[in-house]
Motif scaffolding. Structure first.
Motif, short mmCIF file in Angstrom:
data_model
loop_
_atom_site.label_atom_id
_atom_site.label_comp_id
_atom_site.label_asym_id
_atom_site.label_seq_id
_atom_site.Cartn_x
_atom_site.Cartn_y
_atom_site.Cartn_z
N GLU A 261 -1.30 12.56 -2.03
CA GLU A 261 -2.18 11.49 -2.63
C GLU A 261 -1.83 10.84 -3.81
O GLU A 261 -1.19 11.68 -4.35
CB GLU A 261 -3.79 11.97 -2.67
CG GLU A 261 -4.40 12.56 -1.39
CD GLU A 261 -5.64 12.94 -1.50
OE1 GLU A 261 -6.39 13.00 -0.37
OE2 GLU A 261 -6.15 13.42 -2.49
N ALA A 274 -1.71 5.79 4.41
CA ALA A 274 -0.45 5.06 4.81
C ALA A 274 0.26 6.16 5.65
O ALA A 274 0.55 7.44 5.18
CB ALA A 274 0.30 4.76 3.52
N VAL A 297 6.59 4.58 3.50
CA VAL A 297 5.18 4.83 3.03
C VAL A 297 4.91 5.71 1.62
O VAL A 297 4.39 5.17 0.72
CB VAL A 297 4.39 5.58 4.05
CG1 VAL A 297 4.00 4.76 5.17
CG2 VAL A 297 4.71 6.70 4.33
N SER A 300 6.48 3.04 -1.22
CA SER A 300 5.62 1.98 -1.46
C SER A 300 4.35 2.48 -2.10
O SER A 300 3.68 1.73 -3.17
CB SER A 300 5.31 1.16 -0.15
OG SER A 300 4.60 2.16 0.69
N ALA A 301 3.95 3.72 -1.89
CA ALA A 301 2.70 3.94 -2.52
C ALA A 301 2.94 4.29 -4.24
O ALA A 301 2.29 4.14 -4.97
CB ALA A 301 2.39 5.47 -1.89
N ILE A 314 -4.89 6.42 -2.57
CA ILE A 314 -3.63 6.33 -1.45
C ILE A 314 -3.39 7.45 -0.71
O ILE A 314 -2.83 8.39 -1.36
CB ILE A 314 -2.60 5.57 -1.82
CG1 ILE A 314 -2.91 3.99 -2.25
CG2 ILE A 314 -1.50 5.33 -0.67
CD1 ILE A 314 -1.75 3.14 -2.80
N ILE A 316 -1.16 9.62 1.76
CA ILE A 316 -0.02 9.45 2.77
C ILE A 316 -0.08 10.54 3.88
O ILE A 316 -0.52 11.97 3.43
CB ILE A 316 1.31 9.93 1.94
CG1 ILE A 316 1.55 8.98 0.74
CG2 ILE A 316 2.24 10.31 2.99
CD1 ILE A 316 1.64 7.42 1.16
N TRP A 440 5.12 -3.32 2.03
CA TRP A 440 4.00 -2.30 1.88
C TRP A 440 3.38 -2.08 0.61
O TRP A 440 2.21 -1.84 0.40
CB TRP A 440 4.77 -0.82 2.47
CG TRP A 440 4.65 -0.69 3.76
CD1 TRP A 440 5.40 -1.14 4.93
CD2 TRP A 440 3.55 0.31 4.49
NE1 TRP A 440 4.89 -0.91 6.00
CE2 TRP A 440 3.76 0.00 5.83
CE3 TRP A 440 2.60 0.99 3.98
CZ2 TRP A 440 3.07 0.64 6.87
CZ3 TRP A 440 1.63 1.66 5.12
CH2 TRP A 440 2.18 1.61 6.34
N LEU A 444 -0.59 -2.59 -0.22
CA LEU A 444 -1.27 -1.19 -0.66
C LEU A 444 -1.95 -1.51 -1.94
O LEU A 444 -3.14 -0.99 -2.24
CB LEU A 444 -0.15 0.12 -0.78
CG LEU A 444 0.15 0.65 0.62
CD1 LEU A 444 1.13 1.81 0.36
CD2 LEU A 444 -1.02 1.07 1.40
N ALA A 448 -5.81 -1.19 -2.32
CA ALA A 448 -6.16 -0.11 -3.16
C ALA A 448 -7.09 -0.74 -4.26
O ALA A 448 -8.11 0.00 -4.75
CB ALA A 448 -5.06 0.61 -3.70
#
Length: 457
Positions: A261, A274, A297, A300-301, A314, A316, A440, A444, A448
């Motif tokens: 996270e 994601a 993922v 991109s986070a 976010i 994962i 992404w 996100l 978010a």
């Protein structure tokens, strides 16, 4: 690599579909995130490490367990919080020997791969006459018991589409063909690989037996071998085949999901999931399916969080055992389904560029779709009017009503490689992978930080 649509053309398209041009200007923070993501190295580094240091990751095997350990260590090193594996158990099918040869009228070997959950032949194999069906519909129309003692062969050739939509239609030969053949008395079934290439490499994949159906040996021929067998059958002489598919089923084997996270500042705003899947088929190294998705993922986070603290967490989700029936997605929903989820997204269609975005949001969220579309326009990504549907790792969440966004990747070459020995790192175009990360990251970031409720009370 296909040329990405120019920003002016994309902006014109978006203006005609969604909103007047003045509303399309992206805020500077989105511009910075997009620019940074286009130089990202995390996604490729993640995919290279996973495919090199772990390699193939069949569901429920020690290799998949090594992938979980590898991913946990990697995500911690990247700075994610609350990183952990969440275990569950499942039945596991293991491949043995996959061999076939035509005994008569023209003796020769064929290249094939057993389908997931195939029954096993005896070690010495079986023999039977081939009954050829050009399409799955032809097999379905065959009289009951007409295949008693025979080996069914279904051709049913698939064609490439940008959105991968032909997979649903032609994939039925793999998903349902074995059960249909068994009901009609066949001792085994061969299908043309569900793929769009012309290489002598078979495409594996799972199939599920219908209730009450006796499992039979089931395998996919490489597309050139399927063509060869069809030509031989067209000669009008009986075709006899020797088939050896040895496999076994194990009960209650360990699998699991990996969770990580980036914590948000407002726990009441819900979690943004994601998702990708860690497992792969055994023939290649799982680079496009789905090592790249997990790299996308994660990278991109991190890119989305560069502009500062995010409102929403976010999360994962690197799911296990997707390839054999979506076990990881169901296990995640069992463990977390009662938590507030603001959005779910999934990357599981390779690493070629994102070209379209689909939405399925609650009513009254048009402003959010406009903001996301504006941020994606410079990447050559246009919005569609089709509803997003998600993928198998988030399917239980979507069915429960969680909003979903699909960043659709170009699928023209995906099914050349999918589920084959050719699913290896060299098939990934680094520039297209970075374009995925950028698309992404923008999405996100907007989700978010969205002030909208997204259905979360």
């Amino acid at each position: 690599m296909q040329k990405i649509r120019s920003a002016p053309l994309a902006a014109l398209l978006l203006g005609s579909l969604l909103t007047p041009a003045p509303l399309l200007a992206a805020p500077p923070s989105v511009d910075a995130i997009r620019a940074s993501a286009l130089t990202d190295t995390v996604a490729m580094d993640f995919t290279e490490g996973l495919t090199t240091e772990v390699g193939p990751r069949p569901a429920g095997t020690p290799q998949e367990a090594r992938a979980r350990d590898w991913a946990v260590a990697k995500l911690k090193a990247l700075g994610f919080a609350n990183v952990r594996a969440e275990p569950y158990t499942m039945p596991v099918w293991l491949r043995g020997r996959d061999e076939a040869r035509i005994v008569a009228p023209f003796p020769q070997n064929l290249v094939l791969a057993a389908l997931g959950n195939s029954a096993s032949t005896p070690d010495k194999g079986i023999e039977g006459d081939i009954v050829y069906f050009p399409t799955l519909a032809d097999l379905e129309a065959a009289p009951d018991a007409s295949l008693r003692g025979k080996i069914a062969f279904v051709s049913h050739a698939m064609h490439a589409t940008q959105d991968g939509s032909s997979y649903g239609t032609f994939g039925a030969a793999r998903r349902q063909g074995p059960s249909i053949a068994s009901k009609k008395g066949a001792v085994a079934i061969l299908i043309r690989s569900i793929g769009t290439d012309n290489h002598r490499q078979p495409h594996s994949g799972v199939q599920m037996w219908a209730d009450g159906v006796k499992p039979i040996p089931a395998a996919a021929l490489s597309t050139p071998d399927a063509d060869q067998l069809a030509r031989i059958a067209a000669r009008g002489q009986p075709v006899r085949l020797h088939l050896t598919l040895t496999s076994k089923m194990l009960k209650d084997q360990p699998s699991g999901n990996v969770i990580a996270e980036i914590p948000g500042t407002d726990p009441r705003a819900g979690v943004v999931v994601a998702a990708c899947h860690l497992d792969s088929w055994d023939q290649g190294t799982g680079a496009i399916d789905d090592g790249a998705g997990c790299g996308i993922v994660a990278a991109s986070a991190l890119q989305a969080a560069k502009a500062g603290p995010l409102r929403r967490t976010i999360r994962i989700l690197m799911a296990g055992a997707e390839e054999v029936g979506g076990h990881g997605g169901r296990a995640y929903h069992d463990a977390h389904g009662k938590e507030a989820h603001a959005m779910a997204m999934e990357s599981d269609f390779g690493a070629d560029r994102v070209w379209r975005v689909d939405f399925k949001l609650p009513q009254g969220h048009d402003a959010l779709t406009r903001r996301i579309a504006a941020g994606l326009a410079p990447l050559g990504v246009g919005p569609s009017r089709l509803p997003a549907g998600g993928g198998s790792d988030i399917e239980p969440l979507v069915k429960a009503g969680v909003p979903v966004i699909d960043l659709q990747q170009d699928g023209m070459r995906y099914f050349d490689i999918h589920h084959t020995p050719d699913d290896t790192l060299d098939k990934i175009d680094p520039a297209q992978l970075q374009q995925n990360v950028a698309a992404w990251a923008v999405t996100l970031f907007e989700v978010a930080n969205a002030p909208e409720s997204l259905g979360v009370n």
